[in-house]
Design an enzyme around this catalytic site. Structure first.
Site, PDB file in Angstrom:
ATOM      1  CG  HIS A  70      -1.876  -1.149   1.255  1.00 52.28           C
ATOM      2  ND1 HIS A  70      -3.110  -1.099   0.635  1.00 52.28           N
ATOM      3  CD2 HIS A  70      -1.776  -2.392   1.790  1.00 52.28           C
ATOM      4  CE1 HIS A  70      -3.734  -2.264   0.809  1.00 52.28           C
ATOM      5  NE2 HIS A  70      -2.942  -3.060   1.506  1.00 52.28           N
ATOM      6  NE  ARG A  72      -1.901   3.448   3.653  1.00 50.63           N
ATOM      7  CZ  ARG A  72      -2.603   2.325   3.734  1.00 50.63           C
ATOM      8  NH1 ARG A  72      -3.408   1.937   2.755  1.00 50.63           N
ATOM      9  NH2 ARG A  72      -2.532   1.592   4.817  1.00 50.63           N
ATOM     10  CG  HIS A 189      -9.253  -8.283   1.952  1.00 44.45           C
ATOM     11  ND1 HIS A 189      -8.349  -7.547   2.664  1.00 44.45           N
ATOM     12  CD2 HIS A 189     -10.279  -8.528   2.794  1.00 44.45           C
ATOM     13  CE1 HIS A 189      -8.807  -7.352   3.896  1.00 44.45           C
ATOM     14  NE2 HIS A 189      -9.984  -7.935   3.999  1.00 44.45           N
ATOM     15  CG  HIS A 242      -3.945 -10.523   3.461  1.00 39.97           C
ATOM     16  ND1 HIS A 242      -5.225 -10.986   3.387  1.00 39.97           N
ATOM     17  CD2 HIS A 242      -4.005  -9.209   3.128  1.00 39.97           C
ATOM     18  CE1 HIS A 242      -6.029  -9.994   3.029  1.00 39.97           C
ATOM     19  NE2 HIS A 242      -5.308  -8.902   2.862  1.00 39.97           N
ATOM     20  CG  ASP A 315      -1.447  -6.223   3.834  1.00 39.45           C
ATOM     21  OD1 ASP A 315      -1.650  -5.149   3.221  1.00 39.45           O
ATOM     22  OD2 ASP A 315      -2.317  -6.778   4.528  1.00 39.45           O
ATOM     23  CG  HIS A 319      -2.456   2.824   8.935  1.00 46.82           C
ATOM     24  ND1 HIS A 319      -3.458   3.274   8.093  1.00 46.82           N
ATOM     25  CD2 HIS A 319      -2.481   1.471   8.847  1.00 46.82           C
ATOM     26  CE1 HIS A 319      -4.072   2.235   7.538  1.00 46.82           C
ATOM     27  NE2 HIS A 319      -3.496   1.131   7.965  1.00 46.82           N
ATOM     28  N   PRO A 333      -6.216  -0.806  10.750  1.00 47.48           N
ATOM     29  CG  PRO A 333      -7.579  -2.081   9.355  1.00 47.48           C
ATOM     30  CD  PRO A 333      -7.524  -0.769  10.080  1.00 47.48           C
TER      31      PRO A 333
HETATM   32  O1  DOR Z   1      -4.333  -4.547   7.614  1.00 48.20           O
HETATM   33  C1  DOR Z   1      -4.672  -4.181   6.496  1.00 48.20           C
HETATM   34  N1  DOR Z   1      -4.398  -2.946   6.053  1.00 48.20           N
HETATM   35  N2  DOR Z   1      -5.345  -5.019   5.705  1.00 48.20           N
HETATM   36  C2  DOR Z   1      -5.893  -4.632   4.540  1.00 48.20           C
HETATM   37  O2  DOR Z   1      -6.500  -5.427   3.883  1.00 48.20           O
HETATM   38  C3  DOR Z   1      -5.753  -3.231   4.094  1.00 48.20           C
HETATM   39  C4  DOR Z   1      -4.606  -2.585   4.694  1.00 48.20           C
HETATM   40  C5  DOR Z   1      -4.598  -1.073   4.575  1.00 48.20           C
HETATM   41  O3  DOR Z   1      -4.878  -0.560   3.484  1.00 48.20           O
HETATM   42  O4  DOR Z   1      -4.248  -0.416   5.537  1.00 48.20           O
HETATM   43 ZN    ZN Z   2      -6.054  -7.170   2.472  1.00 44.69          ZN
END
Ligand code: DOR
Ligand code: ZN
Length: 454
Positions: A70, A72, A189, A242, A315, A319, A333
């Site tokens: 990811h 962002r 997913h 995952h 993954d 954040h 998450p």
């Molecule tokens: O923990 C996760 N974070 N699982 C996901 O499927 C998406 C991801 C996120 O985009 O932060």
């Molecule tokens: Zn995912």
């Protein structure tokens, strides 16, 4: 989107990596690189004006490939950009990453997927392949224009609503049918949303004791089983993101035995951590799917060993601190992964196991490249092949410093953890995209890039 500032270019005189063993096997050799290609491999090659990377006693692997990252951008450039994420990837040994579509706006159209691809190219630290959304806005209702995204400059080859599950069986069926005709891959997913309403942790004794709402294994496994059957009937390939439970491993085994074209990835955190970590209520451990029990982690390790699970994918999910350093149930998450994946795999399977670097190359480079259909990644280390290389110091012990990572976010669960192996150099088509020695001394390309980004 931000304006990228740095592009890595190959030293005009070429590059010579000296003193490495290929896949950790045999006697040390030098690797000569010119024009983005490995031109010669042999012991003690004569320097012919090249830039020299002295890596005596270290291990050369094909550059790593991450099917699940990811980045962002667009939308949350405060937490990661294509540039900062590419730098984290390069530092982790990656030469190619797939950037998930759950950006803001969602990458559900060709304008966005092409733009992600172009920014990645301009940054030049790692090949960034855009993942296209399966459904518009990840809403799970209307299929996105998969054909347009696949035909665009970004040449989308993996489609996923990751972060969300394509939960409607009819929508998933259609997506698989289209993907089969387009020759692309749907990555699911696997989360039946009706079974995870309010869930923040693995449903088991730990969550029960801590008073956290549980996410049952069946939420994942019911979708894995359903989609394997849908893929079978659509004659489509299916990739499971995952994988997190022992039951998913059994379903993958069954599907593969039936000849269904299913592949799967596992994350370093589902291999290495379990839900006992939740005792601290630290939001850094909140992730989807959740950390499971130690028996699940053991089953996943065995499945990766045996090939039932095909590969490792990070993954990597940056954040902001205010979104992680809060009440557990409120934490977003996800956790960082790019810079710690290889050291974790090395710790679990090479240092504490009986597997070798050849196997690491398979699960972190060759299989993911194959699954994604990348012709120029995961290639053998041999003359005439593209110079995509990760150099590993198997004795390069280091301690994770969350603030010192290249990512713009700091949500790593491994802060303060010591790992035995480190990535000391990464080369993308002959260009040095990471040089730990230059970073340490504050000189060289790696250090300049570092400065440019801040
Ligand atoms: O923990 C996760 N974070 N699982 C996901 O499927 C998406 C991801 C996120 O985009 O932060
Ligand atoms: Zn995912």
């Amino acid at each position: 989107m931000s304006a990228p500032v740095s592009q890595s270019t190959e030293a005009p005189s070429g590059l010579l990596i000296t003193g490495v063993t290929l896949y950790g096997e045999g006697d040390p050799v030098d690797i000569r690189i010119s024009g983005g290609v490995i031109t010669e491999i042999g012991p003690e090659l004569a320097i012919d004006g090249e830039t020299v990377l002295d890596r005596r006693g270290q291990v050369a692997l094909p550059g790593l490939v991450d099917l699940h990252t990811h980045l962002r951008e667009p939308g949350r450039e405060d937490t990661e950009t294509i540039e900062s994420g590419s730098r984290a990837a390069a530092r982790g040994g990656y030469t190619s990453v797939f950037a998930m579509a759950n950006t803001s706006p969602v990458a559900d159209n060709q304008t966005i997927t092409d733009s992600v691809y172009r920014i990645g190219r301009t940054v030049g630290l790692c090949d960034v392949h855009p993942v296209g959304a399966v459904t518009m806005g990840l809403a799970g209702e209307q299929l996105a224009e998969m054909g347009q995204m696949a035909a665009g400059e970004g040449a989308v080859r993996i489609f996923s609503d990751d972060g969300k599950c394509v939960h409607d069986p009819l929508v998933m069926r259609r997506a698989l049918e289209y993907s089969a005709s387009l020759g692309v891959l749907v990555a699911q997913h696997a989360e039946e949303p009706r079974l995870t309403v309010g869930a923040v942790a693995h449903e088991g004794p730990t969550a029960a004791r801590l008073g956290l709402a549980g996410w049952p294994r069946s939420a994942e496994e019911s979708i894995v089983a359903r989609d394997a059957i849908l893929a079978r009937d659509a004659g489509a390939r299916l990739h499971i993101c995952h994988a997190s439970t022992a039951g998913t491993v059994e379903l993958l085994r069954w599907a593969k035995e039936q000849g269904i074209a299913v592949t799967a990835e596992v994350t370093p955190h589902h291999l290495f951590l379990d839900d006992s970590r939740l005792e601290t209520f630290d939001g850094v451990y909140r992730v989807n799917p959740p950390l499971r029990e130690d028996t699940d982690a053991a089953a996943l390790r065995e499945a990766l060993r045996s090939g039932i699970v095909d590969c490792v994918a990070t993954d990597h999910a940056p954040h902001a601190s205010q979104e992680k350093c809060c009440e557990f149930a409120q934490a977003r998450p996800g956790m960082l992964g790019l810079e710690t994946a290889l050291p974790i795999v090395a710790a679990l399977f090479v240092e504490d196991g009986d597997l070798d670097w050849r196997w690491v190359a398979k699960v972190m480079s060759e299989r993911p490249a194959e699954i994604a259909g990348l012709a120029d990644q995961g290639r053998p280390l041999a003359a005439g092949e593209p110079a995509n290389i990760a150099v590993i110091d198997p004795n390069g012990a280091w301690t994770v410093d969350a603030e010192g990572l290249a990512s713009l976010s700091h949500n790593t669960p491994y802060a303060g953890t010591e790992f035995g192996a480190s990535v000391t150099a990464t080369v993308l088509r002959g260009a040095v995209t990471h040089d730990a020695a230059a970073l340490a001394t504050g000189t060289g390309a790696g250090a300049e890039e570092e400065g440019a980004a801040r």
